[in-house]
Write a protein that holds these residues in place. Structure first.
Motif, short mmCIF file in Angstrom:
data_model
loop_
_atom_site.label_atom_id
_atom_site.label_comp_id
_atom_site.label_asym_id
_atom_site.label_seq_id
_atom_site.Cartn_x
_atom_site.Cartn_y
_atom_site.Cartn_z
N UNK A 147 -13.01 -40.28 31.37
CA UNK A 147 -11.79 -39.52 31.60
C UNK A 147 -10.80 -39.70 30.46
N UNK A 148 -10.67 -40.92 29.98
CA UNK A 148 -9.75 -41.18 28.87
C UNK A 148 -10.21 -40.48 27.60
N UNK A 149 -11.50 -40.54 27.32
CA UNK A 149 -12.03 -39.88 26.12
C UNK A 149 -11.86 -38.36 26.24
N UNK A 150 -12.22 -37.81 27.38
CA UNK A 150 -12.15 -36.36 27.55
C UNK A 150 -10.74 -35.81 27.47
N UNK A 151 -9.76 -36.58 27.92
CA UNK A 151 -8.37 -36.13 27.87
C UNK A 151 -7.65 -36.62 26.63
N UNK A 154 -8.79 -34.73 22.74
CA UNK A 154 -8.12 -33.46 22.45
C UNK A 154 -6.64 -33.62 22.11
N UNK A 155 -5.98 -34.60 22.76
CA UNK A 155 -4.57 -34.83 22.43
C UNK A 155 -4.42 -35.33 20.99
N UNK A 156 -5.33 -36.19 20.55
CA UNK A 156 -5.29 -36.68 19.16
C UNK A 156 -5.57 -35.54 18.18
N UNK A 157 -6.60 -34.73 18.48
CA UNK A 157 -6.92 -33.59 17.61
C UNK A 157 -5.75 -32.60 17.54
N UNK A 158 -5.04 -32.46 18.64
CA UNK A 158 -3.90 -31.54 18.67
C UNK A 158 -2.78 -32.04 17.75
N UNK A 159 -2.56 -33.36 17.76
CA UNK A 159 -1.53 -33.93 16.88
C UNK A 159 -1.91 -33.74 15.42
N UNK A 168 -3.51 -25.08 16.93
CA UNK A 168 -3.57 -26.16 17.91
C UNK A 168 -4.85 -26.06 18.73
N UNK A 169 -5.46 -27.20 18.98
CA UNK A 169 -6.64 -27.26 19.84
C UNK A 169 -6.22 -27.41 21.29
N UNK A 170 -7.08 -26.94 22.19
CA UNK A 170 -6.78 -27.03 23.62
C UNK A 170 -7.41 -28.25 24.26
N UNK A 171 -7.14 -28.40 25.55
CA UNK A 171 -7.64 -29.54 26.31
C UNK A 171 -8.82 -29.16 27.22
N UNK A 174 -12.35 -30.81 26.60
CA UNK A 174 -12.33 -32.23 26.92
C UNK A 174 -12.28 -32.48 28.41
N UNK A 175 -11.50 -31.67 29.13
CA UNK A 175 -11.42 -31.80 30.58
C UNK A 175 -12.76 -31.48 31.23
N UNK A 176 -13.41 -30.43 30.72
CA UNK A 176 -14.73 -30.07 31.25
C UNK A 176 -15.73 -31.19 31.01
N UNK A 177 -15.65 -31.82 29.83
CA UNK A 177 -16.52 -32.97 29.53
C UNK A 177 -16.30 -34.09 30.54
N UNK A 178 -15.06 -34.39 30.85
CA UNK A 178 -14.75 -35.47 31.78
C UNK A 178 -15.30 -35.16 33.18
N UNK A 179 -15.09 -33.94 33.64
CA UNK A 179 -15.54 -33.58 34.99
C UNK A 179 -17.06 -33.51 35.05
N UNK A 180 -17.69 -33.02 33.99
CA UNK A 180 -19.16 -33.00 33.95
C UNK A 180 -19.71 -34.42 33.93
N UNK A 181 -19.05 -35.30 33.20
CA UNK A 181 -19.47 -36.70 33.18
C UNK A 181 -19.33 -37.35 34.53
#
Length: 338
Positions: A147-151, A154-159, A168-171, A174-181
């Motif tokens: 969950x931390x990696x997935x969320x 993307x926040x780091x890439x956005x910065x 700007x990149x979206x989240x 990453x969110x889909x990765x977390x939920x799939x994981x």
């Protein structure tokens, strides 16, 4: 599950697309994903009261619907009074979607709690029966990391994108990765759980057949489990790996069942003992005579760790020589087993 995991899962659901359905979707998800734990107020009555009421009505089907509807009504009422958003990209306040999202958040909380050994009581107040999937530890570092990696990434890439002037990149990914994981981890742990139960059931223990079985997860490794086997005369605890081909029944830690006695009968009538017996799935009872009377110890072997020699979820009842209750207590983190 722990509340950090509940919160991050809600954030992932929001960023996966639900935040595009209505204004205040993220707020509703974050609050609703923790709202059933409002029963924490029962802690004011002590540990036994908390055990009695935690994951009760607020974690039932009736509770999920009621809390979700109340949350949706509250946010909708306050949202209608709030000033309109400054950004055009913010979706309008949509009542039906807001209600659906609030129900998803409260139901998701109960589903995640159902996955661990503690369990839930979904049919309260009509039935107090506990149900548990037994596949997840109450705090799972692997799930939390996903969950931390997935969320977080993307926040780091956005910065970085903002700094270099790129788009700007979206989240969402990453969110889909977390939920799939999350779903994948559930599948792996369920497979391992079923395999471990099958291995435990294929043995006899001290020449006795199993009457009941349980397999309970470790915090990090999805293939490492603690098996609990009840026979006619004892409980057998043993470490099990889902990667092995079999279990070594001779390595089991044996907890012999106590014979019925007046002291045990008297202790089991105490309020704490009644609450604990209603919760415990593998209840092991001990009665020891002391200078002042008797000490009766109750443990739920689901939460006993053979490696650490600690017995979580322990109740103690002190009786005088006339078998009257002198004191009673319950602790989620018990002292080392004696």
């Amino acid at each position: 599950m722990d509340n950090i995991t509940h919160t991050l899962t809600a954030a992932a659901l929001s960023q996966a697309g639900l935040n595009r359905k209505t204004r205040y979707a993220t707020l509703a998800l974050l609050i609703g994903s923790n709202l059933p734990d409002i029963d924490i107020v029962a802690r004011l009555g002590g540990s036994a009261a908390y055990l009695n009421y935690h994951r009760g009505i607020t974690h039932s089907i009736l509770g999920v619907v009621t809390l979700g509807a109340l949350l949706a009504a509250t946010i909708y009422y306050l949202g209608r009074k709030a000033s309109p958003p400054n950004k055009r990209s913010v979706p309008p306040l949509d009542g039906p979607w807001l209600l659906a999202i609030c129900l998803i958040s409260t139901a998701g909380h109960v589903l995640m709690d159902f996955t661990n050994a503690y369990g839930v009581r979904p049919f309260m107040p009509f039935s107090g029966r506990w149900y548990a999937w037994d596949i997840m530890f109450i705090f799972d570092p692997l799930l939390l990391a996903m969950l931390i990696v997935g969320l977080g990434l993307p926040a780091i890439f956005r910065l970085v994108s903002e700094e270099v002037g790129a788009q700007k990149t979206g989240f969402r990914r990453g969110a889909a990765f977390s939920l799939a994981g999350l779903v994948l981890l559930w599948g792996v742990r369920d497979f391992a759980h079923r395999r471990v139960l099958g291995m435990l059931d294929s043995h006899t223990y001290a020449e006795e057949n199993p009457q009941r079985l349980g397999a309970f997860p470790s915090p990090a490794n999805p293939f490492t489990w603690t098996g609990v086997v009840e026979t006619a005369s004892a409980y057998h605890l043993l470490p099990v790996s889902a990667l092995d081909n079999d279990v070594d029944a001779d390595r089991a830690l044996v907890f012999h069942k106590a014979e019925d006695s007046p002291a045990l009968d008297a202790a089991m009538k105490a309020r704490t003992a009644v609450i604990f017996a209603g919760f415990a799935r593998f209840l092991w009872r001990q009665a020891e005579e002391t200078e002042d009377g008797f000490e009766v110890t109750l443990r739920d072997l689901r939460f006993y760790s053979p490696d650490e020699q600690r017995s979580g979820f322990t109740a103690r009842i002190q009786l005088d020589k006339s078998l009257r209750v002198r004191s009673e207590s319950f602790h989620f983190m018990g002292a080392p087993a004696r």
